[in-house]
Motif scaffolding. Structure first.
Motif, PDB file in Angstrom:
ATOM      1  N   LEU A 246       0.832  -1.207   0.000  1.00  0.00           N
ATOM      2  CA  LEU A 246       0.000   0.000   0.000  1.00  0.00           C
ATOM      3  C   LEU A 246       0.867   1.258   0.000  1.00  0.00           C
ATOM      4  O   LEU A 246       0.591   2.219  -0.724  1.00  0.00           O
ATOM      5  N   ARG A 247       1.902   1.264   0.792  1.00  0.00           N
ATOM      6  CA  ARG A 247       2.793   2.427   0.829  1.00  0.00           C
ATOM      7  C   ARG A 247       3.416   2.655  -0.544  1.00  0.00           C
ATOM      8  O   ARG A 247       3.502   3.798  -1.024  1.00  0.00           O
ATOM      9  N   LEU A 250       0.898   4.049  -3.105  1.00  0.00           N
ATOM     10  CA  LEU A 250       0.486   5.435  -2.877  1.00  0.00           C
ATOM     11  C   LEU A 250       1.655   6.407  -2.860  1.00  0.00           C
ATOM     12  O   LEU A 250       1.454   7.620  -2.707  1.00  0.00           O
ATOM     13  N   GLU A 253       1.727   9.779  -4.714  1.00  0.00           N
ATOM     14  CA  GLU A 253       0.863  10.850  -4.223  1.00  0.00           C
ATOM     15  C   GLU A 253       1.389  11.324  -2.863  1.00  0.00           C
ATOM     16  O   GLU A 253       1.010  10.801  -1.821  1.00  0.00           O
ATOM     17  N   ILE A 256      -0.577  12.053   0.548  1.00  0.00           N
ATOM     18  CA  ILE A 256      -1.060  11.002   1.438  1.00  0.00           C
ATOM     19  C   ILE A 256       0.081  10.579   2.344  1.00  0.00           C
ATOM     20  O   ILE A 256       1.174  10.242   1.871  1.00  0.00           O
ATOM     21  N   ILE A 273      -4.583   6.534   6.951  1.00  0.00           N
ATOM     22  CA  ILE A 273      -3.850   7.520   6.172  1.00  0.00           C
ATOM     23  C   ILE A 273      -4.284   8.918   6.583  1.00  0.00           C
ATOM     24  O   ILE A 273      -5.381   9.123   7.108  1.00  0.00           O
ATOM     25  N   LEU A 329      -8.307   2.741   5.349  1.00  0.00           N
ATOM     26  CA  LEU A 329      -8.452   2.070   4.054  1.00  0.00           C
ATOM     27  C   LEU A 329      -8.661   0.570   4.247  1.00  0.00           C
ATOM     28  O   LEU A 329      -8.321   0.015   5.292  1.00  0.00           O
ATOM     29  N   ASP A 341      -3.722  -2.744  -5.461  1.00  0.00           N
ATOM     30  CA  ASP A 341      -3.492  -1.855  -6.602  1.00  0.00           C
ATOM     31  C   ASP A 341      -4.744  -1.042  -6.930  1.00  0.00           C
ATOM     32  O   ASP A 341      -4.656   0.159  -7.240  1.00  0.00           O
ATOM     33  N   CYS A 344      -5.267   1.784  -4.424  1.00  0.00           N
ATOM     34  CA  CYS A 344      -4.294   2.853  -4.639  1.00  0.00           C
ATOM     35  C   CYS A 344      -4.638   3.685  -5.868  1.00  0.00           C
ATOM     36  O   CYS A 344      -4.603   4.927  -5.827  1.00  0.00           O
ATOM     37  N   GLU A 345      -4.984   3.032  -6.961  1.00  0.00           N
ATOM     38  CA  GLU A 345      -5.259   3.764  -8.199  1.00  0.00           C
ATOM     39  C   GLU A 345      -6.524   4.605  -8.085  1.00  0.00           C
ATOM     40  O   GLU A 345      -6.565   5.759  -8.518  1.00  0.00           O
ATOM     41  N   LEU A 347      -7.884   5.767  -5.304  1.00  0.00           N
ATOM     42  CA  LEU A 347      -7.646   6.849  -4.341  1.00  0.00           C
ATOM     43  C   LEU A 347      -6.837   7.973  -4.973  1.00  0.00           C
ATOM     44  O   LEU A 347      -7.170   9.157  -4.803  1.00  0.00           O
ATOM     45  N   LYS A 348      -5.812   7.634  -5.718  1.00  0.00           N
ATOM     46  CA  LYS A 348      -5.016   8.678  -6.383  1.00  0.00           C
ATOM     47  C   LYS A 348      -5.879   9.436  -7.389  1.00  0.00           C
ATOM     48  O   LYS A 348      -5.755  10.669  -7.510  1.00  0.00           O
TER      49      LYS A 348
END
Length: 354
Positions: A246-247, A250, A253, A256, A273, A329, A341, A344-345, A347-348
């Motif tokens: 996860l880190r 992300l 971005e 975050i 986060i 999350l 994935d 992350c995608e 959220l970004k």
């Protein structure tokens, strides 16, 4: 949680021992295994849940009923319920905006303006990140106030019991047995008093030495605990791997941020986060529209709940900001990489649109 197959050998030990009642060999060995995780000689007292362990620890400290217990507003309501059940009044203080915890220096300052006699301080380890035990030990020595650490989610980091701490073993925690908790302390007399409070005030005989309750952990719960400890090393590795994925996902971005050291130096069962501005609610709504669930684990803070709205408080500016900028999350040790994935995608992408 351990699988049925992992628990079965430990259940068979109960049948072999023919000890189904209180403080059997599995429970005693489970407490010894937990105590062995600490750096210095430590006593462990198990309980049916961490809330009871907190309540009984505060009671065992002999704090005058009705006095204030300084504690963070930024915590789960169980912390405040434990304080109230111990006969104390929650006094909500603000937390440090970086650590999300009470700061000893800030508490020293707040004590000068306390709205009444203060009997204790409850420090919370937010989402599993432990506070500076040395700093709180010094605070306790200087102030004369007993300090207890609510380390409910901090099983991984809880290795220093100079200040009494309570860990949860709920199914949602990083090491879970379904329901349970334990006190860890270097104070043997305190451990003995808490033990008595979990078992009707008994201490080796049928004399109730103090008014108490029934909060014992069962031999069956201890069997699950042994199976969970057997798997801990591998479970920890998997939690850490998912967290680092996860880190990494992300990392592009930079707005975050994560709690300091999360999934690098310590693990817990949730992923919290920090978002830019006050975007927690709009981000949560946008993720929900994409089929991704989130959690505002501590809502707007204890002081905003009906049960504790009338409790005294200081200025809670940082608590209010955290409530509107932090978000939980989806996270699990067996979370598929494709799900990591996707979170992350999406959220970004949400942050780019807001």
């Amino acid at each position: 949680m351990p699988s049925a197959n992992a628990i079965l050998p430990w259940l068979s030990k109960i049948d072999a021992n023919r000890w189904y009642s209180n403080f059997g060999p599995l429970l005693q060995d489970f407490e010894a295994r937990l105590a062995g995780r600490f750096a210095r000689p430590t006593r462990v007292v198990t309980s049916v849940n961490a809330t009871q362990a907190l309540t009984l620890t505060l009671r065992a400290l002999g704090i005058r009923a009705g006095t204030l217990c300084a504690m963070p507003a930024w915590t789960f309501v169980a912390s405040a319920h434990a304080v109230a059940e111990a006969g104390l009044t929650p006094w909500f203080l603000d937390v440090d905006p970086q650590t999300w915890m009470l700061d000893p220096e800030r508490v020293r300052s707040d004590l000068k303006c306390a709205p009444g006699p203060v009997g204790a301080v409850l420090v919370v380890a937010p989402f599993g990140q432990m506070p500076d035990v040395t700093a709180w030990e010094q605070f306790q020595a200087e102030s004369g106030l007993p300090v207890v650490i609510d380390a409910a989610a901090a099983f991984d980091q809880a290795r220093d019991a100079r200040i009494p701490l309570v860990v949860s073993l709920h199914a949602t925690k990083v090491l879970g047995i379904g329901e349970g908790g334990f006190l860890a302390t270097e104070d043997g007399a305190l451990a003995d008093r808490v033990r008595e409070l979990t078992t009707y005030g008994f201490n080796g005989d049928r004399n109730a030495r103090r008014q108490a309750t029934n909060a014992k952990l069962s031999e069956y719960a201890a069997a699950i605990g042994h199976a969970a400890l057997d798997a801990w090393s591998e479970d920890r590795r998997r939690f850490q791997n998912t967290g680092q994925s996860l880190r990494l996902g992300l990392a592009p971005e930079p707005r975050i941020t994560f709690q300091t050291g999360w999934s690098l130096h310590w693990v817990t069962s949730v992923c919290m986060i920090r978002l830019p501005g006050l975007l927690a609610l709009p981000v949560a709504e946008a993720l929900d529209q994409s089929g991704i669930d989130t959690r505002a684990w501590w809502g707007d803070g204890c002081h905003q709940t009906d049960a504790f709205r009338d409790c005294p408080r200081t200025d809670l500016t940082h608590t209010a900001i955290l409530a509107q900028s932090s978000l939980g999350l989806p996270f699990a040790q067996d979370m598929p990489l494709q799900d990591v994935d996707r979170v992350c995608e999406v959220l970004k992408g949400v942050l780019k649109r807001l």
